[in-house]
Design a protein around this motif. Structure first.
Motif, PDB file in Angstrom:
ATOM      1  N   ALA A  76     -55.066 -24.113   5.032  1.00  0.00           N
ATOM      2  CA  ALA A  76     -56.056 -23.714   6.041  1.00  0.00           C
ATOM      3  C   ALA A  76     -55.535 -22.534   6.870  1.00  0.00           C
ATOM      4  O   ALA A  76     -56.285 -21.593   7.173  1.00  0.00           O
ATOM      5  CB  ALA A  76     -56.399 -24.895   6.937  1.00  0.00           C
ATOM      6  N   LEU A  77     -54.250 -22.578   7.214  1.00  0.00           N
ATOM      7  CA  LEU A  77     -53.668 -21.495   8.002  1.00  0.00           C
ATOM      8  C   LEU A  77     -53.574 -20.201   7.196  1.00  0.00           C
ATOM      9  O   LEU A  77     -53.817 -19.113   7.730  1.00  0.00           O
ATOM     10  CB  LEU A  77     -52.298 -21.904   8.533  1.00  0.00           C
ATOM     11  CG  LEU A  77     -52.306 -23.049   9.547  1.00  0.00           C
ATOM     12  CD1 LEU A  77     -50.880 -23.490   9.868  1.00  0.00           C
ATOM     13  CD2 LEU A  77     -53.060 -22.681  10.806  1.00  0.00           C
ATOM     14  N   LEU A  78     -53.243 -20.303   5.913  1.00  0.00           N
ATOM     15  CA  LEU A  78     -53.200 -19.109   5.058  1.00  0.00           C
ATOM     16  C   LEU A  78     -54.582 -18.473   4.928  1.00  0.00           C
ATOM     17  O   LEU A  78     -54.719 -17.249   4.943  1.00  0.00           O
ATOM     18  CB  LEU A  78     -52.655 -19.461   3.672  1.00  0.00           C
ATOM     19  CG  LEU A  78     -51.152 -19.569   3.557  1.00  0.00           C
ATOM     20  CD1 LEU A  78     -50.752 -20.056   2.166  1.00  0.00           C
ATOM     21  CD2 LEU A  78     -50.492 -18.230   3.835  1.00  0.00           C
ATOM     22  N   GLU A  79     -55.603 -19.298   4.804  1.00  0.00           N
ATOM     23  CA  GLU A  79     -56.973 -18.783   4.729  1.00  0.00           C
ATOM     24  C   GLU A  79     -57.341 -18.049   6.023  1.00  0.00           C
ATOM     25  O   GLU A  79     -57.948 -16.990   5.998  1.00  0.00           O
ATOM     26  CB  GLU A  79     -57.960 -19.925   4.460  1.00  0.00           C
ATOM     27  CG  GLU A  79     -59.369 -19.472   4.250  1.00  0.00           C
ATOM     28  CD  GLU A  79     -59.553 -18.523   3.066  1.00  0.00           C
ATOM     29  OE1 GLU A  79     -60.396 -17.597   3.183  1.00  0.00           O
ATOM     30  OE2 GLU A  79     -58.871 -18.683   2.036  1.00  0.00           O
ATOM     31  N   ALA A  80     -56.947 -18.614   7.154  1.00  0.00           N
ATOM     32  CA  ALA A  80     -57.216 -17.972   8.445  1.00  0.00           C
ATOM     33  C   ALA A  80     -56.445 -16.657   8.571  1.00  0.00           C
ATOM     34  O   ALA A  80     -56.949 -15.693   9.148  1.00  0.00           O
ATOM     35  CB  ALA A  80     -56.851 -18.919   9.580  1.00  0.00           C
ATOM     36  N   LYS A  81     -55.236 -16.611   8.009  1.00  0.00           N
ATOM     37  CA  LYS A  81     -54.457 -15.368   8.029  1.00  0.00           C
ATOM     38  C   LYS A  81     -55.158 -14.292   7.206  1.00  0.00           C
ATOM     39  O   LYS A  81     -55.235 -13.138   7.615  1.00  0.00           O
ATOM     40  CB  LYS A  81     -53.046 -15.617   7.517  1.00  0.00           C
ATOM     41  CG  LYS A  81     -52.130 -14.407   7.642  1.00  0.00           C
ATOM     42  CD  LYS A  81     -50.701 -14.815   7.447  1.00  0.00           C
ATOM     43  CE  LYS A  81     -49.715 -13.693   7.455  1.00  0.00           C
ATOM     44  NZ  LYS A  81     -49.930 -12.587   8.341  1.00  0.00           N
ATOM     45  N   LYS A  82     -55.712 -14.672   6.067  1.00  0.00           N
ATOM     46  CA  LYS A  82     -56.453 -13.719   5.229  1.00  0.00           C
ATOM     47  C   LYS A  82     -57.674 -13.172   5.960  1.00  0.00           C
ATOM     48  O   LYS A  82     -58.057 -12.023   5.765  1.00  0.00           O
ATOM     49  CB  LYS A  82     -56.900 -14.392   3.929  1.00  0.00           C
ATOM     50  CG  LYS A  82     -55.780 -14.671   2.967  1.00  0.00           C
ATOM     51  CD  LYS A  82     -56.297 -15.374   1.735  1.00  0.00           C
ATOM     52  CE  LYS A  82     -55.182 -15.831   0.840  1.00  0.00           C
ATOM     53  NZ  LYS A  82     -55.670 -16.604  -0.328  1.00  0.00           N
ATOM     54  N   ARG A  83     -58.282 -13.983   6.812  1.00  0.00           N
ATOM     55  CA  ARG A  83     -59.458 -13.563   7.588  1.00  0.00           C
ATOM     56  C   ARG A  83     -59.085 -12.721   8.803  1.00  0.00           C
ATOM     57  O   ARG A  83     -59.956 -12.205   9.481  1.00  0.00           O
ATOM     58  CB  ARG A  83     -60.236 -14.780   8.062  1.00  0.00           C
ATOM     59  CG  ARG A  83     -60.908 -15.520   6.957  1.00  0.00           C
ATOM     60  CD  ARG A  83     -61.690 -16.670   7.507  1.00  0.00           C
ATOM     61  NE  ARG A  83     -62.373 -17.359   6.437  1.00  0.00           N
ATOM     62  CZ  ARG A  83     -63.244 -18.313   6.632  1.00  0.00           C
ATOM     63  NH1 ARG A  83     -63.560 -18.698   7.848  1.00  0.00           N
ATOM     64  NH2 ARG A  83     -63.823 -18.904   5.609  1.00  0.00           N
ATOM     65  N   GLY A  84     -57.794 -12.638   9.103  1.00  0.00           N
ATOM     66  CA  GLY A  84     -57.342 -11.851  10.241  1.00  0.00           C
ATOM     67  C   GLY A  84     -57.277 -12.622  11.546  1.00  0.00           C
ATOM     68  O   GLY A  84     -57.059 -12.035  12.601  1.00  0.00           O
ATOM     69  N   TRP A  85     -57.448 -13.926  11.502  1.00  0.00           N
ATOM     70  CA  TRP A  85     -57.401 -14.748  12.714  1.00  0.00           C
ATOM     71  C   TRP A  85     -55.975 -15.060  13.130  1.00  0.00           C
ATOM     72  O   TRP A  85     -55.734 -15.449  14.266  1.00  0.00           O
ATOM     73  CB  TRP A  85     -58.161 -16.053  12.512  1.00  0.00           C
ATOM     74  CG  TRP A  85     -59.614 -15.890  12.209  1.00  0.00           C
ATOM     75  CD1 TRP A  85     -60.358 -14.734  12.299  1.00  0.00           C
ATOM     76  CD2 TRP A  85     -60.514 -16.889  11.762  1.00  0.00           C
ATOM     77  NE1 TRP A  85     -61.653 -14.983  11.930  1.00  0.00           N
ATOM     78  CE2 TRP A  85     -61.779 -16.289  11.596  1.00  0.00           C
ATOM     79  CE3 TRP A  85     -60.373 -18.240  11.480  1.00  0.00           C
ATOM     80  CZ2 TRP A  85     -62.896 -16.997  11.176  1.00  0.00           C
ATOM     81  CZ3 TRP A  85     -61.482 -18.944  11.051  1.00  0.00           C
ATOM     82  CH2 TRP A  85     -62.726 -18.330  10.900  1.00  0.00           C
ATOM     83  N   ILE A  86     -55.032 -14.923  12.203  1.00  0.00           N
ATOM     84  CA  ILE A  86     -53.621 -15.196  12.460  1.00  0.00           C
ATOM     85  C   ILE A  86     -52.811 -13.946  12.132  1.00  0.00           C
ATOM     86  O   ILE A  86     -52.951 -13.375  11.056  1.00  0.00           O
ATOM     87  CB  ILE A  86     -53.127 -16.392  11.609  1.00  0.00           C
ATOM     88  CG1 ILE A  86     -53.815 -17.679  12.053  1.00  0.00           C
ATOM     89  CG2 ILE A  86     -51.613 -16.524  11.673  1.00  0.00           C
ATOM     90  CD1 ILE A  86     -53.460 -18.897  11.221  1.00  0.00           C
ATOM     91  N   GLU A  87     -51.971 -13.539  13.078  1.00  0.00           N
ATOM     92  CA  GLU A  87     -51.108 -12.374  12.870  1.00  0.00           C
ATOM     93  C   GLU A  87     -49.789 -12.739  12.204  1.00  0.00           C
ATOM     94  O   GLU A  87     -49.265 -11.988  11.408  1.00  0.00           O
ATOM     95  CB  GLU A  87     -50.809 -11.698  14.203  1.00  0.00           C
ATOM     96  CG  GLU A  87     -52.009 -11.011  14.809  1.00  0.00           C
ATOM     97  CD  GLU A  87     -51.682 -10.370  16.143  1.00  0.00           C
ATOM     98  OE1 GLU A  87     -50.494 -10.303  16.530  1.00  0.00           O
ATOM     99  OE2 GLU A  87     -52.623  -9.932  16.807  1.00  0.00           O
ATOM    100  N   ARG A  88     -49.260 -13.894  12.584  1.00  0.00           N
ATOM    101  CA  ARG A  88     -47.946 -14.309  12.059  1.00  0.00           C
ATOM    102  C   ARG A  88     -47.993 -15.792  11.753  1.00  0.00           C
ATOM    103  O   ARG A  88     -48.475 -16.584  12.543  1.00  0.00           O
ATOM    104  CB  ARG A  88     -46.869 -14.030  13.099  1.00  0.00           C
ATOM    105  CG  ARG A  88     -45.481 -14.379  12.646  1.00  0.00           C
ATOM    106  CD  ARG A  88     -44.465 -14.034  13.699  1.00  0.00           C
ATOM    107  NE  ARG A  88     -43.129 -14.263  13.177  1.00  0.00           N
ATOM    108  CZ  ARG A  88     -42.062 -13.658  13.609  1.00  0.00           C
ATOM    109  NH1 ARG A  88     -42.149 -12.802  14.587  1.00  0.00           N
ATOM    110  NH2 ARG A  88     -40.892 -13.926  13.087  1.00  0.00           N
TER     111      ARG A  88
END
Length: 111
Positions: A76-88
């Motif tokens: 779930a966190l990797l998907e959010a990173k792909k969407r740009g919601w997570i920087e690191r």
């Protein structure tokens, strides 16, 4: 890293943990469904707030082995990173236990 003091070696490894985070989301005693809902809520709220860092704590595997929340939460966190919601996104250092250190992007500039 034999040529560095522990403090500097941790900085090079990127060992950001619970003490470095702005907030802690403790999912250690949460069901899979509850944890998924908590992560989704955190991500949705972060899109409308300021950028911040969160340490997400997870339960270790049960004695003798077994399933943890690490993989489904990680996906779930990797998907959010792909969407740009997570920087690191990185795992917590060993001394903090199982979990993730997340830098949320926050509300986009000009939005």
């Amino acid at each position: 890293m034999p040529h560095f003091e522990d403090f500097y070696a941790d900085k090079l490894r990127g060992a950001l943990g619970v003490a470095d985070a702005d907030a802690v989301l403790d999912l250690r005693e949460t069901s899979r469904e509850g944890a998924a809902a908590a992560i989704q809520d955190m991500l949705e709220r972060s899109r409308f707030g300021d950028a911040k860092t969160v340490a997400i704590r997870l339960s270790p595997p049960p004695q003798g082995g077994g399933e943890t929340l690490f993989q489904p939460i990680g996906k779930a966190l990797l998907e959010a990173k792909k969407r740009g919601w997570i920087e690191r996104l990185q795992t917590l250092p060993a001394q903090d236990g199982l979990g993730f250190y997340v830098a949320l992007s926050g509300k986009p500039a000009g939005a």
